[in-house]
Design a protein around this motif. Structure first.
Motif, PDB file in Angstrom:
ATOM      1  N   LEU A   7     -65.969 -30.380  19.260  1.00  0.00           N
ATOM      2  CA  LEU A   7     -64.879 -30.227  20.228  1.00  0.00           C
ATOM      3  C   LEU A   7     -63.828 -29.289  19.643  1.00  0.00           C
ATOM      4  O   LEU A   7     -63.337 -29.513  18.530  1.00  0.00           O
ATOM      5  N   GLY A   8     -63.477 -28.234  20.383  1.00  0.00           N
ATOM      6  CA  GLY A   8     -62.413 -27.336  19.953  1.00  0.00           C
ATOM      7  C   GLY A   8     -61.076 -28.062  19.962  1.00  0.00           C
ATOM      8  O   GLY A   8     -60.898 -29.047  20.686  1.00  0.00           O
ATOM      9  N   ASP A   9     -60.123 -27.569  19.199  1.00  0.00           N
ATOM     10  CA  ASP A   9     -58.809 -28.223  19.137  1.00  0.00           C
ATOM     11  C   ASP A   9     -58.121 -28.257  20.499  1.00  0.00           C
ATOM     12  O   ASP A   9     -57.344 -29.162  20.782  1.00  0.00           O
ATOM     13  N   GLU A  10     -58.398 -27.264  21.349  1.00  0.00           N
ATOM     14  CA  GLU A  10     -57.774 -27.214  22.673  1.00  0.00           C
ATOM     15  C   GLU A  10     -58.565 -27.978  23.730  1.00  0.00           C
ATOM     16  O   GLU A  10     -58.187 -28.017  24.899  1.00  0.00           O
ATOM     17  N   TYR A  11     -59.663 -28.613  23.337  1.00  0.00           N
ATOM     18  CA  TYR A  11     -60.557 -29.309  24.261  1.00  0.00           C
ATOM     19  C   TYR A  11     -59.821 -30.335  25.104  1.00  0.00           C
ATOM     20  O   TYR A  11     -58.932 -31.039  24.619  1.00  0.00           O
ATOM     21  N   TYR A  12     -60.223 -30.408  26.366  1.00  0.00           N
ATOM     22  CA  TYR A  12     -59.852 -31.560  27.180  1.00  0.00           C
ATOM     23  C   TYR A  12     -60.967 -31.874  28.156  1.00  0.00           C
ATOM     24  O   TYR A  12     -61.766 -31.030  28.530  1.00  0.00           O
ATOM     25  N   PHE A  13     -61.034 -33.151  28.510  1.00  0.00           N
ATOM     26  CA  PHE A  13     -62.002 -33.663  29.471  1.00  0.00           C
ATOM     27  C   PHE A  13     -61.224 -34.164  30.671  1.00  0.00           C
ATOM     28  O   PHE A  13     -60.290 -34.951  30.522  1.00  0.00           O
ATOM     29  N   ILE A  77     -72.097 -36.467  37.350  1.00  0.00           N
ATOM     30  CA  ILE A  77     -72.281 -35.021  37.240  1.00  0.00           C
ATOM     31  C   ILE A  77     -71.195 -34.524  36.299  1.00  0.00           C
ATOM     32  O   ILE A  77     -70.048 -34.979  36.359  1.00  0.00           O
ATOM     33  N   TRP A  78     -71.560 -33.612  35.395  1.00  0.00           N
ATOM     34  CA  TRP A  78     -70.583 -33.113  34.430  1.00  0.00           C
ATOM     35  C   TRP A  78     -70.796 -31.622  34.194  1.00  0.00           C
ATOM     36  O   TRP A  78     -71.857 -31.078  34.456  1.00  0.00           O
ATOM     37  N   GLN A  79     -69.743 -31.003  33.719  1.00  0.00           N
ATOM     38  CA  GLN A  79     -69.802 -29.593  33.354  1.00  0.00           C
ATOM     39  C   GLN A  79     -68.951 -29.403  32.102  1.00  0.00           C
ATOM     40  O   GLN A  79     -67.843 -29.920  32.018  1.00  0.00           O
ATOM     41  N   THR A  80     -69.488 -28.654  31.137  1.00  0.00           N
ATOM     42  CA  THR A  80     -68.763 -28.377  29.898  1.00  0.00           C
ATOM     43  C   THR A  80     -68.829 -26.885  29.602  1.00  0.00           C
ATOM     44  O   THR A  80     -69.879 -26.268  29.764  1.00  0.00           O
ATOM     45  N   VAL A  81     -67.705 -26.339  29.191  1.00  0.00           N
ATOM     46  CA  VAL A  81     -67.621 -24.937  28.781  1.00  0.00           C
ATOM     47  C   VAL A  81     -67.578 -24.897  27.257  1.00  0.00           C
ATOM     48  O   VAL A  81     -66.768 -25.591  26.634  1.00  0.00           O
ATOM     49  N   PHE A  82     -68.483 -24.094  26.674  1.00  0.00           N
ATOM     50  CA  PHE A  82     -68.555 -23.908  25.227  1.00  0.00           C
ATOM     51  C   PHE A  82     -68.213 -22.456  24.898  1.00  0.00           C
ATOM     52  O   PHE A  82     -68.514 -21.553  25.687  1.00  0.00           O
ATOM     53  N   VAL A  83     -67.608 -22.236  23.742  1.00  0.00           N
ATOM     54  CA  VAL A  83     -67.414 -20.882  23.219  1.00  0.00           C
ATOM     55  C   VAL A  83     -67.979 -20.850  21.807  1.00  0.00           C
ATOM     56  O   VAL A  83     -67.983 -21.861  21.101  1.00  0.00           O
ATOM     57  N   LYS A  84     -68.461 -19.678  21.424  1.00  0.00           N
ATOM     58  CA  LYS A  84     -69.022 -19.521  20.088  1.00  0.00           C
ATOM     59  C   LYS A  84     -67.944 -19.016  19.154  1.00  0.00           C
ATOM     60  O   LYS A  84     -67.352 -17.969  19.386  1.00  0.00           O
ATOM     61  N   ARG A  85     -67.677 -19.795  18.091  1.00  0.00           N
ATOM     62  CA  ARG A  85     -66.655 -19.454  17.098  1.00  0.00           C
ATOM     63  C   ARG A  85     -67.259 -19.545  15.710  1.00  0.00           C
ATOM     64  O   ARG A  85     -67.801 -20.587  15.352  1.00  0.00           O
ATOM     65  N   ASN A  86     -67.157 -18.473  14.966  1.00  0.00           N
ATOM     66  CA  ASN A  86     -67.685 -18.449  13.601  1.00  0.00           C
ATOM     67  C   ASN A  86     -69.142 -18.915  13.561  1.00  0.00           C
ATOM     68  O   ASN A  86     -69.542 -19.667  12.678  1.00  0.00           O
ATOM     69  N   GLY A  87     -69.910 -18.510  14.581  1.00  0.00           N
ATOM     70  CA  GLY A  87     -71.327 -18.839  14.627  1.00  0.00           C
ATOM     71  C   GLY A  87     -71.652 -20.229  15.127  1.00  0.00           C
ATOM     72  O   GLY A  87     -72.817 -20.607  15.163  1.00  0.00           O
ATOM     73  N   GLN A  88     -70.642 -21.012  15.524  1.00  0.00           N
ATOM     74  CA  GLN A  88     -70.855 -22.381  15.998  1.00  0.00           C
ATOM     75  C   GLN A  88     -70.368 -22.521  17.439  1.00  0.00           C
ATOM     76  O   GLN A  88     -69.315 -21.991  17.796  1.00  0.00           O
ATOM     77  N   TRP A  89     -71.136 -23.237  18.253  1.00  0.00           N
ATOM     78  CA  TRP A  89     -70.715 -23.525  19.620  1.00  0.00           C
ATOM     79  C   TRP A  89     -69.783 -24.723  19.622  1.00  0.00           C
ATOM     80  O   TRP A  89     -70.087 -25.762  19.028  1.00  0.00           O
ATOM     81  N   VAL A  90     -68.612 -24.574  20.270  1.00  0.00           N
ATOM     82  CA  VAL A  90     -67.668 -25.684  20.399  1.00  0.00           C
ATOM     83  C   VAL A  90     -67.286 -25.849  21.869  1.00  0.00           C
ATOM     84  O   VAL A  90     -67.146 -24.873  22.606  1.00  0.00           O
ATOM     85  N   ALA A  91     -67.127 -27.093  22.279  1.00  0.00           N
ATOM     86  CA  ALA A  91     -66.714 -27.400  23.648  1.00  0.00           C
ATOM     87  C   ALA A  91     -65.207 -27.222  23.763  1.00  0.00           C
ATOM     88  O   ALA A  91     -64.454 -27.660  22.892  1.00  0.00           O
ATOM     89  N   VAL A  92     -64.766 -26.565  24.851  1.00  0.00           N
ATOM     90  CA  VAL A  92     -63.336 -26.355  25.044  1.00  0.00           C
ATOM     91  C   VAL A  92     -62.811 -27.032  26.304  1.00  0.00           C
ATOM     92  O   VAL A  92     -61.607 -27.245  26.438  1.00  0.00           O
TER      93      VAL A  92
END
Length: 104
Positions: A7-13, A77-92
């Motif tokens: 989970l990215g630091d800015e992550y929210y659900f 039903i769910w949806q998650t957005v991931f971004v790649k940071r430093n070669g790792q996928w994190v959920a934002v």
């Protein structure tokens, strides 16, 4: 924990339809405190769309949880957005909602 890494630091659900918003810290705390007793969890849909360093993942799952000694089925039903940071996928960002019941 694994959640601290994925989970990215800015992550929210965002939990609909209640409209509750949970941060990364909330998700970690809630997971650690959870007394959930799931007897089944099945992904029925998983759709991943890649856009460069961004991925949008849409899913649907069915689960059975024991509540008050009785099994309770739900579908979400769910949806998650991931971004790649430093070669790792994190959920934002994530959104989850109960699957609408089919009309009778």
């Amino acid at each position: 924990s694994i959640l601290e890494r994925i989970l990215g630091d800015e992550y929210y659900f965002y939990a609909a339809p209640e409209g509750k918003k949970f941060t990364k810290a909330d998700e970690i705390r809630n997971t650690k405190a959870s007394k959930a007793n799931y007897t089944a969890l099945t992904n029925t849909v998983l759709d991943v769309r890649l856009y460069g360093e961004t991925a949008v993942v849409l899913g649907r799952y069915a689960d059975t949880e024991i509540k008050g000694g009785k099994p309770v089925d739900s579908r979400d039903i769910w949806q998650t957005v991931f971004v790649k940071r430093n070669g790792q996928w994190v959920a934002v960002q994530s959104l989850g909602t109960p699957e609408p019941k089919p009309p009778k």
